[in-house]
Design an enzyme around this catalytic site. Sequence first.
Site, mmCIF file in Angstrom:
data_model
loop_
_atom_site.group_PDB
_atom_site.id
_atom_site.type_symbol
_atom_site.label_atom_id
_atom_site.label_comp_id
_atom_site.label_asym_id
_atom_site.label_seq_id
_atom_site.Cartn_x
_atom_site.Cartn_y
_atom_site.Cartn_z
ATOM 1 N N CYS A 1 -43.772 4.019 8.433
ATOM 2 C CA CYS A 1 -44.413 4.532 10.229
ATOM 3 C C CYS A 1 -42.284 5.660 9.604
ATOM 4 O O CYS A 1 -42.628 6.539 9.071
ATOM 5 C CB CYS A 1 -44.125 3.384 11.339
ATOM 6 S SG CYS A 1 -44.347 4.758 12.691
ATOM 7 N N GLU B 1 -48.899 -3.809 9.706
ATOM 8 C CA GLU B 1 -48.347 -5.052 10.366
ATOM 9 C C GLU B 1 -48.902 -5.237 11.760
ATOM 10 O O GLU B 1 -49.424 -6.109 12.124
ATOM 11 C CB GLU B 1 -47.120 -5.677 10.711
ATOM 12 C CG GLU B 1 -46.296 -4.577 11.907
ATOM 13 C CD GLU B 1 -45.809 -2.464 10.981
ATOM 14 O OE1 GLU B 1 -45.450 -2.495 11.590
ATOM 15 O OE2 GLU B 1 -45.724 -2.508 10.268
ATOM 16 N N HIS C 1 -49.084 1.730 10.280
ATOM 17 C CA HIS C 1 -48.604 0.062 10.681
ATOM 18 C C HIS C 1 -49.256 -0.525 9.959
ATOM 19 O O HIS C 1 -50.107 -1.542 10.679
ATOM 20 C CB HIS C 1 -47.821 0.208 11.921
ATOM 21 C CG HIS C 1 -47.085 0.409 12.728
ATOM 22 N ND1 HIS C 1 -45.280 0.253 12.506
ATOM 23 C CD2 HIS C 1 -46.889 1.675 13.417
ATOM 24 C CE1 HIS C 1 -45.011 0.642 13.535
ATOM 25 N NE2 HIS C 1 -45.299 2.401 13.797
#
Length: 204
Positions: free
Chosen positions: A79, A186, A184
């Site tokens: 990001c 995650e 992202h």
Amino acid sequence: MIAIIDYGVGNLFSLSSSFKKIGAEVMITSNPEDIKNADKLVLPGVGAFGDAAEKLRNSGLDKLIIEEANKGKKLLGICLGMQLLFDKSFEYGEHNGLGLISGNVIPMENNIPKNLKIPHIGWNALKFHNASPLFKYINEGDCVYFVHSFYADNCEDALIASSEYGKQITAAVAKDNVFGCQFHPEKSGNIGLNILKAFCELGD
């Protein structure tokens, strides 16, 4: 050991949890010796480019990251962390980045259709541009999760994936040992975990 670099603006806990979920040995650290001794580095980031770049400079971590990357150590920016890899950002002024990948970070405003919301938030499919080991466990068209108002431009040489949001927006880049994801991993479910798994295996 993977070192997630803590410079005060990262999504550290969920990122660390994702690496642990795939069995990776990971630490969150701002200690220069930990960073030097790590096998791979991750540069996270949320918030404004200028503030993040200043925090890196004030801590001296900017020079250390550049040194380690120039030695060939694998580095993944996520990001805002990806945006910091570039030469420059035009987010609320003009700010220098790490210069590890050629290109600039520009606003979505006035560059995408006016009917689309900014920030760009949500799931979008990846379009592959160049083969990358980062994508060895995923397929073109798989969806990942984005949250951003700025994007990397003029970085065709490093572009490995884009995503459509009124136009093709840079989604991921790679230059030698330096990688970046605008999205992202995650927060991208199993697809994201598979990208992190591939990063962990780079060079093995």
